[in-house]
Design an enzyme around this catalytic site. Sequence first.
Site, mmCIF file in Angstrom:
data_model
loop_
_atom_site.group_PDB
_atom_site.id
_atom_site.type_symbol
_atom_site.label_atom_id
_atom_site.label_comp_id
_atom_site.label_asym_id
_atom_site.label_seq_id
_atom_site.Cartn_x
_atom_site.Cartn_y
_atom_site.Cartn_z
ATOM 1 N N LYS A 51 13.646 -20.686 -28.590
ATOM 2 C CA LYS A 51 14.234 -21.099 -27.419
ATOM 3 C C LYS A 51 13.529 -22.555 -26.845
ATOM 4 O O LYS A 51 14.396 -23.339 -26.684
ATOM 5 C CB LYS A 51 14.529 -20.066 -26.338
ATOM 6 N N GLN A 95 13.470 -12.587 -21.436
ATOM 7 C CA GLN A 95 13.590 -12.037 -22.710
ATOM 8 C C GLN A 95 13.467 -10.655 -22.595
ATOM 9 O O GLN A 95 12.795 -9.856 -22.003
ATOM 10 C CB GLN A 95 12.214 -12.628 -23.448
ATOM 11 N N ASP A 118 22.219 -15.972 -20.477
ATOM 12 C CA ASP A 118 22.620 -14.942 -21.280
ATOM 13 C C ASP A 118 23.934 -14.458 -21.331
ATOM 14 O O ASP A 118 24.512 -13.694 -22.216
ATOM 15 C CB ASP A 118 21.676 -13.701 -21.255
#
Length: 282
Positions: A51, A95, A118
Amino acid sequence: MIISGKDLSAKLKAEMAERVATFPEKYGRVPNLVVILVGDNPASQSYVRGKEKAAELVGFKHSTICTPATISEAELLDIIKGLNEDPEVDGILVQLPLPKHISESKVIETIAKEKDVDGFHPANVASLWQGLPCILPCTPKGIIKMLKEAGVEIKGKRAVVIGRSNIVGLPVAKLLLNENATVTVCHSKTVDLPSITRQADILVVAIGRAKFVTADMVSEGTVVIDVGVNRDEQTGKLVGDVDFEAIEPKASVITPVPGGVGPMTICCLMENTIECFLGRMQ
Ligand code: GUN
């Protein structure tokens, strides 16, 4: 045909980089993505590096906050609340998975929904299922982009999704429905799963078990999307959920692991960060 998510994501990221380069003049700054990594799970560390690399490539401001696995839930929520209030932060990603003592749903609910790159916040999930504008979850969004890029017609097709997680299975089923496929959602214990998967025009597998889908489960000409990320116990290599060597000759289109869905997920995360940035600029 093997669809390269790696090549498609490289192309899309290059296009995003060109767009982002115009932002300082238009908006006075570039999008800012903050990733939070709790603990030292090697798989999570590797995802987070991917990322960071993508954020760098498209020209974002970005940072990763690494905390020990022992951080308390309250401390983690306080970090998130601080980022929610920071006007210079556009996207926040924690995460997953998190250590057992931290509630993932509390963490997800705490992230401001306008910064939820997300697409996991309950308000985003509700909007997705109500057909309202929302931030789409990255993996399902990436899968639809890959299908379209490969010229796969989704409308009118029978799609079978194996897996019913909130991150992949359920939202990808909804996006396929939105494209007017007829969708069957199955799971690892579905009775007589092969008889269902053999009817699929499009088969999406997100189970997390190496070689879960065997050649007898796939008919000639099926489009096979493999979302699995597993370690082969013998070779230590990354493998998906489908027996790629056995199924590739039967499939009309198939995604490899690695280099398939994974890079598209990260690419869509970059796109979502731009969307959050633009949403906040307006
Ligand atoms: N862990 C595995 N996949 C994901 C993802 O898409 N987002 C986050 N935040 N964590 C993950």
